[in-house]
Design an enzyme around this catalytic site. Structure first.
Site, PDB file in Angstrom:
ATOM      1  N   ASP A  73       0.696  -1.189   0.222  1.00 50.78           N
ATOM      2  CA  ASP A  73       0.051  -0.014  -0.078  1.00 50.78           C
ATOM      3  C   ASP A  73       1.005   1.259  -0.030  1.00 50.78           C
ATOM      4  OD1 ASP A  73      -3.494   0.169   0.685  1.00 50.78           O
ATOM      5  OD2 ASP A  73      -2.091   2.005   1.052  1.00 50.78           O
ATOM      6  N   TYR A 112     -12.047   5.937 -15.341  1.00 50.88           N
ATOM      7  CA  TYR A 112     -12.033   4.620 -14.358  1.00 50.88           C
ATOM      8  C   TYR A 112     -12.910   3.320 -15.372  1.00 50.88           C
ATOM      9  CZ  TYR A 112     -13.529   1.982 -10.192  1.00 50.88           C
ATOM     10  OH  TYR A 112     -13.612   1.064  -9.118  1.00 50.88           O
TER      11      TYR A 112
HETATM   12  N1  LIG Z   1     -15.676   0.505  -2.984  1.00 52.01           N
HETATM   13  C1  LIG Z   1     -16.347   0.454  -4.039  1.00 52.01           C
HETATM   14  O1  LIG Z   1     -17.453   0.698  -4.161  1.00 52.01           O
HETATM   15  C2  LIG Z   1     -15.995  -0.381  -5.346  1.00 52.01           C
HETATM   16  C3  LIG Z   1     -16.527  -0.835  -6.176  1.00 52.01           C
HETATM   17  C4  LIG Z   1     -16.075  -1.673  -7.266  1.00 52.01           C
HETATM   18  C5  LIG Z   1     -14.720  -1.728  -7.190  1.00 52.01           C
HETATM   19  N2  LIG Z   1     -13.865  -1.275  -6.469  1.00 52.01           N
HETATM   20  C6  LIG Z   1     -12.513  -1.363  -6.588  1.00 52.01           C
HETATM   21  O2  LIG Z   1     -11.968  -2.081  -5.253  1.00 52.01           O
HETATM   22  C7  LIG Z   1     -10.514  -1.734  -5.119  1.00 52.01           C
HETATM   23  C8  LIG Z   1     -10.404  -1.613  -3.784  1.00 52.01           C
HETATM   24  O3  LIG Z   1     -11.362  -0.501  -3.421  1.00 52.01           O
HETATM   25  P1  LIG Z   1     -11.580  -0.070  -2.020  1.00 52.01           P
HETATM   26  O4  LIG Z   1     -13.112   0.408  -2.007  1.00 52.01           O
HETATM   27  O5  LIG Z   1     -11.187  -1.150  -1.132  1.00 52.01           O
HETATM   28  O6  LIG Z   1     -10.582   1.224  -1.870  1.00 52.01           O
HETATM   29  P2  LIG Z   1      -9.971   1.995  -0.399  1.00 52.01           P
HETATM   30  O7  LIG Z   1      -9.719   3.421  -0.599  1.00 52.01           O
HETATM   31  O8  LIG Z   1     -10.678   1.463   0.765  1.00 52.01           O
HETATM   32  O9  LIG Z   1      -8.653   1.021  -0.344  1.00 52.01           O
HETATM   33  C9  LIG Z   1      -7.875   1.333  -1.558  1.00 52.01           C
HETATM   34  C10 LIG Z   1      -6.396   0.964  -1.041  1.00 52.01           C
HETATM   35  O10 LIG Z   1      -5.437   1.191  -2.109  1.00 52.01           O
HETATM   36  C11 LIG Z   1      -4.320   2.195  -1.932  1.00 52.01           C
HETATM   37  N3  LIG Z   1      -3.905   2.693  -3.281  1.00 52.01           N
HETATM   38  C12 LIG Z   1      -4.394   3.611  -3.931  1.00 52.01           C
HETATM   39  N4  LIG Z   1      -3.565   3.760  -4.870  1.00 52.01           N
HETATM   40  C13 LIG Z   1      -2.424   3.212  -4.590  1.00 52.01           C
HETATM   41  C14 LIG Z   1      -1.355   3.111  -5.346  1.00 52.01           C
HETATM   42  N5  LIG Z   1      -0.928   3.889  -6.468  1.00 52.01           N
HETATM   43  N6  LIG Z   1      -0.155   2.426  -4.974  1.00 52.01           N
HETATM   44  C15 LIG Z   1      -0.491   1.627  -3.673  1.00 52.01           C
HETATM   45  N7  LIG Z   1      -1.480   1.751  -2.957  1.00 52.01           N
HETATM   46  C16 LIG Z   1      -2.584   2.515  -3.465  1.00 52.01           C
HETATM   47  C17 LIG Z   1      -4.979   2.957  -0.733  1.00 52.01           C
HETATM   48  O11 LIG Z   1      -3.954   3.735   0.032  1.00 52.01           O
HETATM   49  C18 LIG Z   1      -5.830   2.033  -0.228  1.00 52.01           C
HETATM   50  O12 LIG Z   1      -5.375   1.974   1.260  1.00 52.01           O
HETATM   51  C19 LIG Z   1     -10.204  -0.658  -6.151  1.00 52.01           C
HETATM   52  O13 LIG Z   1      -9.669  -1.408  -7.494  1.00 52.01           O
HETATM   53  C20 LIG Z   1     -11.723  -0.256  -6.543  1.00 52.01           C
HETATM   54  O14 LIG Z   1     -11.726   0.254  -8.197  1.00 52.01           O
HETATM   55  C21 LIG Z   1     -14.230  -0.537  -5.132  1.00 52.01           C
END
Ligand SMILES: NC(=O)c1ccc[n+]([C@@H]2O[C@H](COP(=O)([O-])OP(=O)(O)OC[C@H]3O[C@@H](n4cnc5c(N)ncnc54)[C@H](O)[C@@H]3O)[C@@H](O)[C@H]2O)c1
Length: 256
Positions: free
Chosen positions: A41, A161
């Protein structure tokens, strides 16, 4: 029988974006199935807290605080995994960014940031994993896409996205075709909205739930556990005949 279908004992799993949200939930689930964890992360403090928490629950965890769009840091991380474990069995490409703004305002720099994190780094993690997985006798990759990878959305503008996650989906299929004979399975999950730091403020803002929930046949937002459970299935022996698949975790949204 049930236990062996989901047994990951002795496996080494690398998860990006693992300090919180879906990544952390997936880490918890994979550790409880017996996997050793390598967690990436860019938020160093949150990653340290997550690792302390997981270690306290008995998990074997190695943290790597880095930004996955930094290709040299990524390469050094995979070198460290090779030196420490000499193998990699599981990769979950989970870290991503979202840019909620009209397409006309996506300047080349902003567009490139989405591609760099969501698509370029996903591919690079896959590419660096493949030799380590072949050495392990096979492996499983899960790319965390989105319902927005398979639809045009339409609720709010996030073109970068849609494009980067859509690219991730077809990359999943292409790598599944190319690496199947090496025993490397490549799948994706496509979650619907989940209240994480990613979009909690947005989902809780006035009128948003009223607009989105009617599009969900199951009538609720997804949870991090819904997504992590799908990822667990796709990296487990239970899915050993499944590759090139995109599994929606969407309460029926894509059934429209
Ligand atoms: N939350 C939603 O509604 C949702 C829906 C569909 C898909 N997603 C996908 O799920 C995945 C996780 O999302 P989430 O909701 O758990 O988000 P989140 O924000 O809770 O967690 C994402 C984590 O990724 C880390 N991160 C971001 N960019 C980074 C980088 N360049 N290098 C290293 N770490 C990085 C952040 O620091 C964070 O800890 C993503 O790929 C997102 O597109 C989320």
């Amino acid at each position: 029988m049930i236990d062996s279908l989901f047994d990951l004992s002795g496996k080494v799993a690398l998860i990006t974006g693992a300090a919180r949200g879906i990544g952390l939930e997936t880490a918890r689930l994979l550790a409880s199935a017996g996997a050793r964890l390598v967690l990436i992360d860019r938020d160093e403090d949150a990653l340290a807290d997550a690792c302390a928490d997981l270690s306290g629950q008995g998990a074997n965890v190695v943290p790597h605080a880095l930004d996955i769009s930094d290709m040299s840091a990524l390469s050094a991380c995979f070198d460290a995994v090779e030196a420490r474990f000499s193998r990699l069995d599981i990769l979950v490409n989970n870290a991503a960014v979202v840019q909620r703004r009209p397409a006309a305002e996506l300047t080349p720099e902003v567009w490139r940031q989405a591609m760099a994190v969501n698509l370029d780094a996903t591919f690079e993690c896959c590419r660096l994993s493949q030799p380590l997985m072949i050495r392990a006798g096979g492996g499983a990759i899960v790319n965390v896409a989105s319902i927005m990878a398979l639809s045009g959305g339409g609720f709010y503008p996030i073109a970068s996205y849609h494009a980067s996650k859509g690219g991730m989906v077809n990359l999943t299929r292409a790598l599944a075709m190319e690496w199947g004979r090496d025993g490397v399975r490549v799948n994706a999950i496509a979650p619907a909205w989940i209240k994480t730091d990613f979009n909690r403020a947005f989902l809780e803002s006035p009128g948003v739930a009223e607009k989105l929930l009617p599009a969900m046949p199951l009538g609720r937002f997804a949870t991090t556990l819904d997504a992590a459970a799908a990822a667990l299935y796709l990296v487990s022996p239970a899915s050993s005949m499944v590759t090139g698949h995109v599994l929606p975790v969407d309460g029926g949204y894509l059934a429209h």
